[in-house]
Structures are given as C-alpha cells and as structure tokens.
Scaffold this motif. Sequence first.
Motif, PDB file in Angstrom:
ATOM      1  N   ALA A  37       0.829  -1.210   0.000  1.00 15.98           N
ATOM      2  CA  ALA A  37       0.000   0.000   0.000  1.00 15.98           C
ATOM      3  C   ALA A  37       0.862   1.258   0.000  1.00 15.98           C
ATOM      4  O   ALA A  37       0.512   2.252  -0.642  1.00 15.98           O
ATOM      5  N   ARG A  38       1.986   1.220   0.702  1.00 11.84           N
ATOM      6  CA  ARG A  38       2.904   2.371   0.723  1.00 11.84           C
ATOM      7  C   ARG A  38       3.446   2.663  -0.678  1.00 11.84           C
ATOM      8  O   ARG A  38       3.685   3.803  -1.018  1.00 11.84           O
ATOM      9  N   PHE A  40       1.985   2.643  -3.318  1.00  9.28           N
ATOM     10  CA  PHE A  40       1.012   3.358  -4.154  1.00  9.28           C
ATOM     11  C   PHE A  40       1.146   4.873  -4.038  1.00  9.28           C
ATOM     12  O   PHE A  40       0.465   5.606  -4.730  1.00  9.28           O
ATOM     13  N   ASP A  42       0.937   8.591  -2.065  1.00  7.45           N
ATOM     14  CA  ASP A  42       0.334   9.459  -1.054  1.00  7.45           C
ATOM     15  C   ASP A  42      -0.486   8.676  -0.024  1.00  7.45           C
ATOM     16  O   ASP A  42      -1.530   8.114  -0.331  1.00  7.45           O
ATOM     17  N   LEU A  43       0.007   8.651   1.224  1.00  6.93           N
ATOM     18  CA  LEU A  43      -0.657   7.881   2.280  1.00  6.93           C
ATOM     19  C   LEU A  43      -1.908   8.575   2.817  1.00  6.93           C
ATOM     20  O   LEU A  43      -2.765   7.929   3.406  1.00  6.93           O
ATOM     21  N   ASN A  46      -4.904   7.027   0.866  1.00  7.21           N
ATOM     22  CA  ASN A  46      -4.626   5.662   0.455  1.00  7.21           C
ATOM     23  C   ASN A  46      -5.492   4.700   1.280  1.00  7.21           C
ATOM     24  O   ASN A  46      -5.151   4.346   2.402  1.00  7.21           O
ATOM     25  N   GLU A  48      -6.090   1.519   0.858  1.00  7.69           N
ATOM     26  CA  GLU A  48      -5.449   0.232   1.105  1.00  7.69           C
ATOM     27  C   GLU A  48      -4.525   0.310   2.319  1.00  7.69           C
ATOM     28  O   GLU A  48      -4.475  -0.595   3.138  1.00  7.69           O
ATOM     29  N   TYR A  49      -3.808   1.423   2.423  1.00  7.55           N
ATOM     30  CA  TYR A  49      -2.895   1.620   3.555  1.00  7.55           C
ATOM     31  C   TYR A  49      -3.697   1.711   4.861  1.00  7.55           C
ATOM     32  O   TYR A  49      -3.362   1.059   5.845  1.00  7.55           O
TER      33      TYR A  49
END
Length: 155
Positions: A37-38, A40, A42-43, A46, A48-49
């Motif tokens: 997820a990271r 991908f 921008d947290l 996000n 998933e993150y």
Amino acid sequence: MAAEQKYTKEGFKKLQDEYEYLTKVRMEEIKVAIAEARSFGDLSENAEYDAAKNEQTKCFTRIKELEELIQHAVVVEESDNGTVGLGSGVKITRDGVECEYKIVGSNEADPFENKISDRSAVGAALIGKKKGDVVHATTNKGKVIEIKILDVFKA
C-alpha cells in the motif's frame, strides 16, 4: 491482574494455535500489505494503507488479549471417575428432551457446539454429579428446571 480462567486441554490448545497463527503468519501478511500500500504513493488518501493499518491494530489487540488469556490460563485435567467435571461429556434429559453437552471453561462456551460453561446455571448444577443423579438449575429468567444425568463420559 486478570483472574485465572479454566480451560480444557483442547480449549487451551486453540488459544495457543490462534496466537501462533497471528504472530507468525497473519502479522507477516499484514506487513506485506502495508508495504504494498505504501508503494502506491500518497498515504493521506490511500484506502489500502488505512485498511492494512486498521487490520494491523486489530491483530495486535487480539495478540495482546491472547497473551493475557494464556498467561492466566489454568488447564484442568479431565476426570475419568464418572463424575461431571470440566471437559466431561454429559448426556441429560431436560423437559423430556435428551441432549448432550461438553462442560468447558467460560471462555470456551459455545452453544452452537453444545459446549456449556461450568459457570452457567446448568453447567454449575452438573459439576460433581454422577450418572443417575437428578439436579435442579435456575435459569437466568428465574425458571427452575429439572435435569436427569443419563451418562457421563470423556468428551
């Protein structure tokens, strides 16, 4: 400090197995999901993150609960003397209906598997009794029920 909890060998093994799975398998799966997820970007936006971090928190919380339960567990040896105790199977008649139960510690109780707690009204009434005994239990609704023990066996 948590109070001691009684477990059958089977119930204690389930605790240990769940702990092993969560610490050795599930936490590793979550670490991989967080790393993916990271990647991908921008947290802050996000999903998933966020989902992986939430799963990590739930898993970590359950691991801590299991550590506490295992630390304060008392594994009770199942008796084979014909007396109802923790781990015993018992065949009874109640209101004219035959049923079988396994007497277990309160954390192991599962009515869908006919596992009743030694602290429940019926379980407590059966503890220490033998085949042929008739006991009375008061349900949590205040009804007194008569139970006849038809058989006691190693479950």
